[in-house]
Design a protein around this motif. Structure first.
Motif, PDB file in Angstrom:
ATOM      1  N   TYR A 193       0.788  -1.225   0.000  1.00 34.55           N
ATOM      2  CA  TYR A 193       0.000   0.000   0.000  1.00 34.55           C
ATOM      3  C   TYR A 193       0.821   1.277   0.000  1.00 34.55           C
ATOM      4  O   TYR A 193       0.272   2.365   0.137  1.00 34.55           O
ATOM      5  CB  TYR A 193      -0.935  -0.003   1.213  1.00 34.55           C
ATOM      6  CG  TYR A 193      -1.779  -1.239   1.278  1.00 34.55           C
ATOM      7  CD1 TYR A 193      -1.599  -2.173   2.298  1.00 34.55           C
ATOM      8  CD2 TYR A 193      -2.747  -1.509   0.314  1.00 34.55           C
ATOM      9  CE1 TYR A 193      -2.358  -3.329   2.358  1.00 34.55           C
ATOM     10  CE2 TYR A 193      -3.509  -2.650   0.367  1.00 34.55           C
ATOM     11  CZ  TYR A 193      -3.316  -3.558   1.390  1.00 34.55           C
ATOM     12  OH  TYR A 193      -4.069  -4.703   1.440  1.00 34.55           O
ATOM     13  N   ARG A 194       2.120   1.151  -0.177  1.00 26.69           N
ATOM     14  CA  ARG A 194       2.970   2.326  -0.114  1.00 26.69           C
ATOM     15  C   ARG A 194       3.998   2.311  -1.232  1.00 26.69           C
ATOM     16  O   ARG A 194       4.499   1.263  -1.627  1.00 26.69           O
ATOM     17  CB  ARG A 194       3.703   2.392   1.232  1.00 26.69           C
ATOM     18  CG  ARG A 194       2.796   2.588   2.429  1.00 26.69           C
ATOM     19  CD  ARG A 194       2.201   3.983   2.456  1.00 26.69           C
ATOM     20  NE  ARG A 194       1.401   4.199   3.677  1.00 26.69           N
ATOM     21  CZ  ARG A 194       0.102   3.993   3.740  1.00 26.69           C
ATOM     22  NH1 ARG A 194      -0.547   3.560   2.662  1.00 26.69           N
ATOM     23  NH2 ARG A 194      -0.540   4.209   4.863  1.00 26.69           N
ATOM     24  N   ALA A 195       4.301   3.505  -1.729  1.00 32.72           N
ATOM     25  CA  ALA A 195       5.456   3.624  -2.611  1.00 32.72           C
ATOM     26  C   ALA A 195       6.720   3.363  -1.787  1.00 32.72           C
ATOM     27  O   ALA A 195       6.738   3.568  -0.569  1.00 32.72           O
ATOM     28  CB  ALA A 195       5.496   5.022  -3.223  1.00 32.72           C
ATOM     29  N   MET A 196       7.749   2.907  -2.467  1.00 37.04           N
ATOM     30  CA  MET A 196       9.010   2.585  -1.794  1.00 37.04           C
ATOM     31  C   MET A 196      10.158   3.292  -2.485  1.00 37.04           C
ATOM     32  O   MET A 196      10.177   3.414  -3.713  1.00 37.04           O
ATOM     33  CB  MET A 196       9.258   1.078  -1.820  1.00 37.04           C
ATOM     34  CG  MET A 196       8.260   0.282  -1.004  1.00 37.04           C
ATOM     35  SD  MET A 196       8.331   0.646   0.762  1.00 37.04           S
ATOM     36  CE  MET A 196      10.008   0.115   1.149  1.00 37.04           C
ATOM     37  N   GLY A 197      11.099   3.739  -1.684  1.00 32.20           N
ATOM     38  CA  GLY A 197      12.222   4.465  -2.245  1.00 32.20           C
ATOM     39  C   GLY A 197      13.554   3.947  -1.752  1.00 32.20           C
ATOM     40  O   GLY A 197      13.637   3.231  -0.751  1.00 32.20           O
ATOM     41  N   TRP A 198      14.586   4.304  -2.489  1.00 27.24           N
ATOM     42  CA  TRP A 198      15.965   4.054  -2.085  1.00 27.24           C
ATOM     43  C   TRP A 198      16.677   5.402  -1.979  1.00 27.24           C
ATOM     44  O   TRP A 198      16.544   6.257  -2.877  1.00 27.24           O
ATOM     45  CB  TRP A 198      16.697   3.183  -3.114  1.00 27.24           C
ATOM     46  CG  TRP A 198      16.327   1.736  -3.060  1.00 27.24           C
ATOM     47  CD1 TRP A 198      15.411   1.087  -3.834  1.00 27.24           C
ATOM     48  CD2 TRP A 198      16.864   0.747  -2.175  1.00 27.24           C
ATOM     49  NE1 TRP A 198      15.346  -0.235  -3.491  1.00 27.24           N
ATOM     50  CE2 TRP A 198      16.232  -0.472  -2.480  1.00 27.24           C
ATOM     51  CE3 TRP A 198      17.823   0.761  -1.164  1.00 27.24           C
ATOM     52  CZ2 TRP A 198      16.523  -1.664  -1.806  1.00 27.24           C
ATOM     53  CZ3 TRP A 198      18.109  -0.417  -0.499  1.00 27.24           C
ATOM     54  CH2 TRP A 198      17.470  -1.607  -0.824  1.00 27.24           C
ATOM     55  N   PHE A 199      17.388   5.567  -0.890  1.00 24.98           N
ATOM     56  CA  PHE A 199      18.167   6.779  -0.657  1.00 24.98           C
ATOM     57  C   PHE A 199      19.632   6.381  -0.490  1.00 24.98           C
ATOM     58  O   PHE A 199      19.953   5.217  -0.285  1.00 24.98           O
ATOM     59  CB  PHE A 199      17.699   7.477   0.626  1.00 24.98           C
ATOM     60  CG  PHE A 199      16.424   8.243   0.483  1.00 24.98           C
ATOM     61  CD1 PHE A 199      15.211   7.583   0.355  1.00 24.98           C
ATOM     62  CD2 PHE A 199      16.425   9.628   0.464  1.00 24.98           C
ATOM     63  CE1 PHE A 199      14.021   8.291   0.222  1.00 24.98           C
ATOM     64  CE2 PHE A 199      15.239  10.344   0.335  1.00 24.98           C
ATOM     65  CZ  PHE A 199      14.047   9.677   0.217  1.00 24.98           C
ATOM     66  N   ARG A 200      20.489   7.370  -0.537  1.00 26.62           N
ATOM     67  CA  ARG A 200      21.880   7.140  -0.203  1.00 26.62           C
ATOM     68  C   ARG A 200      22.439   8.381   0.490  1.00 26.62           C
ATOM     69  O   ARG A 200      21.956   9.487   0.293  1.00 26.62           O
ATOM     70  CB  ARG A 200      22.711   6.790  -1.432  1.00 26.62           C
ATOM     71  CG  ARG A 200      22.885   7.906  -2.441  1.00 26.62           C
ATOM     72  CD  ARG A 200      23.611   7.383  -3.661  1.00 26.62           C
ATOM     73  NE  ARG A 200      23.850   8.429  -4.659  1.00 26.62           N
ATOM     74  CZ  ARG A 200      24.344   8.186  -5.868  1.00 26.62           C
ATOM     75  NH1 ARG A 200      24.671   6.935  -6.221  1.00 26.62           N
ATOM     76  NH2 ARG A 200      24.536   9.189  -6.712  1.00 26.62           N
TER      77      ARG A 200
END
Length: 127
Positions: free
Chosen positions: A31-38
């Motif tokens: 139910y959620r968008a997912m992200g990758w950070f650095r």
């Protein structure tokens, strides 16, 4: 809880590839968008990529566009970041994060668009 699972980060030579995996436990990613950070030493945490819940929308920062690919497997409760043609400037600690909503937040929102973070994994690219 979000966990970055192995195989994940590590040390790779310039031009090499790595695949980061992010597993969710205790809740579903459906139910959620997912992200990758650095985040590199001395720098702010920056969004690298994001994927909406239905895979219909993805975002890539200009620095990784064409080299990184984000994907998700809702059935396995997993999100992936395939990183190809890695360069020394990609060296950073990488974090997966769950967005507040079903769509990717504007890139300008930065980390404030996400409310749940993994512990991160180190990626080091040698020249």
């Amino acid at each position: 809880q979000l966990q970055v699972v192995e195989p994940g980060g590590g040390l790779v030579h310039s031009g090499g590839s790595l695949r980061l995996s992010c597993a969710a436990s205790g809740f579903t990613l459906d139910y959620r968008a997912m992200g990758w950070f650095r985040q590199a030493p001395g720098k702010e945490r920056e969004v690298v990529s994001c994927i909406s819940i239905s895979d219909t929308s993805t975002y890539y920062s200009n620095s990784v566009k064409g080299r990184f690919t984000i994907s998700r497997d809702n059935g396995r409760n997993m999100v992936y970041l395939q990183m190809n043609s890695l360069q020394p400037e990609d060296t950073a600690r990488y974090y997966c994060a769950k967005a507040y909503g079903s769509d990717c937040p504007p890139s300008s929102a930065g980390p404030s668009g996400y409310n749940y973070w993994g512990q991160g994994t180190q990626v080091t690219v040698s020249s």
